[in-house]
Design an enzyme around this catalytic site. Sequence first.
Site, mmCIF file in Angstrom:
data_model
loop_
_atom_site.group_PDB
_atom_site.id
_atom_site.type_symbol
_atom_site.label_atom_id
_atom_site.label_comp_id
_atom_site.label_asym_id
_atom_site.label_seq_id
_atom_site.Cartn_x
_atom_site.Cartn_y
_atom_site.Cartn_z
ATOM 1 N N TYR A 199 12.992 -14.804 4.624
ATOM 2 C CA TYR A 199 11.841 -14.240 3.909
ATOM 3 C C TYR A 199 11.174 -15.362 3.112
ATOM 4 C CZ TYR A 199 13.565 -9.409 4.667
ATOM 5 O OH TYR A 199 13.979 -8.220 5.195
ATOM 6 N N LEU A 255 8.234 3.670 4.979
ATOM 7 C CA LEU A 255 6.809 3.996 4.900
ATOM 8 C C LEU A 255 6.030 3.438 6.086
ATOM 9 C CD1 LEU A 255 6.226 3.384 1.083
ATOM 10 C CD2 LEU A 255 6.933 5.475 2.261
ATOM 11 N N GLY A 272 3.304 0.828 5.685
ATOM 12 C CA GLY A 272 2.096 1.256 4.997
ATOM 13 C C GLY A 272 1.328 2.358 5.692
ATOM 14 N N GLY A 278 1.331 6.887 3.358
ATOM 15 C CA GLY A 278 1.127 6.939 1.921
ATOM 16 C C GLY A 278 0.880 5.647 1.208
ATOM 17 N N GLY A 279 0.344 4.656 1.884
ATOM 18 C CA GLY A 279 0.109 3.398 1.195
ATOM 19 C C GLY A 279 -0.925 2.575 1.910
#
Length: 307
Positions: A36, A188, A191, A194-195
Amino acid sequence: MGLSGAYGRTDDDESVRVIHTYLDAGGTLLDTADFYGAGHNEQLVGRALRERSRDDAVLSVKFGALLTPGPGIPGGGADGRPDAVRNYLTYSLQRLGTDHVDIYRPARLDRRVPIEDTVGAIAELVEAGHVRHIGLSEVGAETIRRAAAVAPISDVQIEYSLLSRGIEDEILATCRELGIGVTAYGVLSKGLIGGNAASPVLAAAFPRFGGENREHNDALVARLQEVADAKEATLAQLAIAWVAAQGDDVVPVVGARRAAQVESMIASTSVTLDDDDLARIDALVPRGAARGTRYPEAHMADLDSEG
């Protein structure tokens, strides 16, 4: 991952505040990986924990994904050789500023190396005290069984959400048979639920975000708004609660880049879904209803979990 540029620009000071907000609220699980941000994320986590008790956090670390310079998601394969396992951990411990990680897992299966060899190398690190538990990521039922025959496996990290339910075919049952937990990421759907959608670079690469697929998937998610409203929850909170409701052995991992997102994530724990709620959600968004694979075609081949 989101704190190291995967979804756009970030600020390290704000990122540390995000981690502290989570820990102060009673959160413990911090999921990171040596790839990352090419090590940036581990350094960030190490900085956030510098003035904290090491016991405040459960550090789950993935390793092995091979990188090439430039933006984008890892796509160079994986390295699960025992020598590489020991080498990766040495660097991770330095960046994290600790003498051990709580869970250590290969990010992807290295098909050139028997999983027994990779897990065996981690087991030696457990014996040496550098690792507490062994995890896996994105592997299929057969690989899980082979790994568990070598050493105890704590959990399998794998994508699981309302739009990604492939683990229900065989993987989830195998984990439960062997007493292995599931750490669910992608709750999620990057995205879609809900984003904000993933960054333009990533969104362009993921089939679920493209053209007619995106329109179809957005319409699917919109069906859930009435359920969320009835629960006085956001769509994101409903999606997190749905994953959590799949069993005590399933732990949702949700990324956040701002303190307000952490607070919203924590609020999802107060959203209760009974059998009727789960049945209604299943009718609104049936399993397999999403269009498009969950990763770009070239990366799907790296997923042992997809067969």
